[in-house]
Design a protein around this motif. Structure first.
Motif, PDB file in Angstrom:
ATOM      1  N   ASP A 217       0.944  -1.055   0.257  1.00 41.58           N
ATOM      2  CA  ASP A 217      -0.068  -0.170  -0.254  1.00 41.58           C
ATOM      3  C   ASP A 217       1.072   0.826   0.227  1.00 41.58           C
ATOM      4  O   ASP A 217       0.921   1.996  -0.258  1.00 41.58           O
ATOM      5  CB  ASP A 217      -0.978  -0.158   1.114  1.00 41.58           C
ATOM      6  N   VAL A 218       2.687   0.873   0.537  1.00 40.71           N
ATOM      7  CA  VAL A 218       2.999   2.323   0.457  1.00 40.71           C
ATOM      8  C   VAL A 218       4.602   1.391   0.827  1.00 40.71           C
ATOM      9  O   VAL A 218       4.743   0.524   1.074  1.00 40.71           O
ATOM     10  CB  VAL A 218       2.881   2.901   1.649  1.00 40.71           C
ATOM     11  N   HIS A 219       5.022   2.364  -0.605  1.00 38.39           N
ATOM     12  CA  HIS A 219       6.861   1.646  -1.064  1.00 38.39           C
ATOM     13  C   HIS A 219       7.159   2.493   0.293  1.00 38.39           C
ATOM     14  O   HIS A 219       7.421   3.854  -0.174  1.00 38.39           O
ATOM     15  CB  HIS A 219       6.960   1.445  -1.987  1.00 38.39           C
ATOM     16  N   ILE A 220       8.300   2.025   0.738  1.00 41.99           N
ATOM     17  CA  ILE A 220       9.556   3.108   1.502  1.00 41.99           C
ATOM     18  C   ILE A 220      11.149   2.617   1.207  1.00 41.99           C
ATOM     19  O   ILE A 220      10.599   1.593   1.052  1.00 41.99           O
ATOM     20  CB  ILE A 220       9.074   3.448   2.142  1.00 41.99           C
ATOM     21  N   ALA A 221      11.721   3.523   0.354  1.00 40.20           N
ATOM     22  CA  ALA A 221      13.043   2.763   0.003  1.00 40.20           C
ATOM     23  C   ALA A 221      14.324   4.038   0.868  1.00 40.20           C
ATOM     24  O   ALA A 221      14.298   4.352   0.827  1.00 40.20           O
ATOM     25  CB  ALA A 221      13.068   2.842  -1.031  1.00 40.20           C
ATOM     26  N   GLU A 222      14.875   2.857   1.133  1.00 34.91           N
ATOM     27  CA  GLU A 222      16.674   3.318   1.710  1.00 34.91           C
ATOM     28  C   GLU A 222      17.129   4.076   0.700  1.00 34.91           C
ATOM     29  O   GLU A 222      17.174   3.644  -0.255  1.00 34.91           O
ATOM     30  CB  GLU A 222      17.055   2.199   2.666  1.00 34.91           C
ATOM     31  N   PRO A 223      17.819   5.602   1.201  1.00 36.69           N
ATOM     32  CA  PRO A 223      18.479   6.142   0.278  1.00 36.69           C
ATOM     33  C   PRO A 223      19.440   5.461  -0.475  1.00 36.69           C
ATOM     34  O   PRO A 223      20.660   3.835   0.037  1.00 36.69           O
ATOM     35  CB  PRO A 223      19.134   7.353   0.893  1.00 36.69           C
ATOM     36  N   ASN A 224      19.363   5.212  -1.896  1.00 37.13           N
ATOM     37  CA  ASN A 224      20.578   4.747  -2.558  1.00 37.13           C
ATOM     38  C   ASN A 224      20.155   3.391  -3.226  1.00 37.13           C
ATOM     39  O   ASN A 224      21.267   2.320  -3.161  1.00 37.13           O
ATOM     40  CB  ASN A 224      21.770   5.389  -2.873  1.00 37.13           C
ATOM     41  N   ALA A 225      19.294   2.762  -2.519  1.00 35.19           N
ATOM     42  CA  ALA A 225      18.567   1.237  -2.704  1.00 35.19           C
ATOM     43  C   ALA A 225      18.562   0.655  -4.062  1.00 35.19           C
ATOM     44  O   ALA A 225      18.428   1.894  -4.945  1.00 35.19           O
ATOM     45  CB  ALA A 225      17.596   1.254  -1.923  1.00 35.19           C
ATOM     46  N   LEU A 226      19.398  -0.091  -4.566  1.00 40.36           N
ATOM     47  CA  LEU A 226      19.378  -0.494  -6.177  1.00 40.36           C
ATOM     48  C   LEU A 226      18.019  -1.723  -5.781  1.00 40.36           C
ATOM     49  O   LEU A 226      17.482  -2.606  -5.605  1.00 40.36           O
ATOM     50  CB  LEU A 226      20.383  -1.599  -6.275  1.00 40.36           C
TER      51      LEU A 226
END
Length: 314
Positions: A217-226
């Protein structure tokens, strides 16, 4: 002569000899090359204090920082068949599994747990990239199904941290079957009206990206993640063109509408608490609790005989 050889010489050697230093006291940042003291790096959640590069973190370390007081309970996952295809490449599959379990101390590539974050009950699943590249095998599929079933029974949101190189080739088609299985598990959570939040960490690739990692429902990513299906090197060799700078990195995907947020690891817990409580219709989290007053009476300096409360004027 004995006194010199037995006492004086060892004392001199101890003063000038080179002292052995454990190799794991200092860790070199792969991005900027800064030497980081291991305790300082651990306190900073494995984020470089010089360049903010996010290094790998184990599921147990992540859960210890995520849950209130670092307290969580593991959820049991059904064990699949060992080596169902009798697969062997340079090593036998059971030998690879044994080596991975010895080096990581974990049973498999995913850890499932339940607990509270900001007094918000959740079920969480986290992949371990250090365990055979976090590859998705039958155990990972069983883990996501177990997490989804627990979330539905307990009426709790499901938070998943992805980190994988894709499907596990040693399990062949059985590994690829986990894509539809996990998709059905995610649909089960959504049909129950519960939030499913995905945190994409470095790297999230292959069949994982093509299934449960991009169904949140929500997508969060860590910085510079491939984050990708096929890697940039494979794409460049296929289309014979140079890819844009930062292609398939978290910030690039955010700019092109594939992600909702890119959040620093140290701010991720607070952001998850805010999003989960909002989606569950709960009031904002309490940042800190004051101790309960002792006794029913107010302090003597407030309720003393010298204080006179005049009635309000009409």
């Amino acid at each position: 002569m004995n006194w010199i050889s037995n006492y004086v010489r060892p004392r001199i050697n101890s003063l000038f000899s080179r002292r052995e230093v454990p190799e794991n006291l200092w860790i070199k940042c792969p991005e900027c090359g800064t030497m980081l003291f291991h305790r300082e790096l651990s306190d900073n959640l494995n984020v470089c204090s010089s360049c903010d590069h996010h290094m790998a973190i184990t599921p147990r370390e992540r859960f210890a920082a995520l849950f209130d007081g670092g307290i969580f309970s593991e959820i049991s996952v059904p064990a699949p068949i060992d080596d169902p295809l009798k697969f062997k490449d340079q090593k036998r599959y059971p030998d690879r599994m044994k080596a991975a379990r010895h080096s990581t101390g974990e049973r498999e590539a995913m850890l499932v747990a339940e607990g509270e974050i900001g007094r918000t009950p959740i079920v969480a699943a986290c992949q371990d990239f250090s365990f055979m590249g976090g590859s998705m095998g039958m155990y990972v599929g069983n883990a996501i199904i177990a997490a989804a079933e627990r979330a539905v029974v307990m009426r709790r949101p499901l938070v998943l941290f992805s980190a994988a190189g894709g499907a596990r080739m040693q399990e062949g088609i059985l590994s690829l079957m986990q894509m539809p299985r996990t998709t059905v598990a995610v649909d089960m959570v959504k049909e129950a009206g519960l939030p499913y939040i995905v945190v994409l960490t470095h790297p999230t690739t292959g069949g994982v990206t093509a299934s449960y990692a991009m169904l949140g429902d929500v997508h969060i990513a860590e910085p510079n993640a491939l984050i990708c299906f096929a890697g940039p090197r494979v794409i460049e060799q296929t289309i014979r063109e140079k890819l844009p700078e930062g292609f398939q990195r978290a910030e690039y995907l955010l700019d092109h509408g594939m992600l909702d947020r890119v959040t620093h690891r140290k701010k991720l817990r607070d952001e998850l608490i805010t999003i989960l409580r909002m989606m569950m219709g709960m009031p904002p989290a309490v940042a800190g609790d004051l101790p309960a007053p002792e006794g029913d009476a107010l302090p003597a300096e407030i309720t003393g005989p010298d204080i006179v409360v005049e009635p309000a004027k009409k």
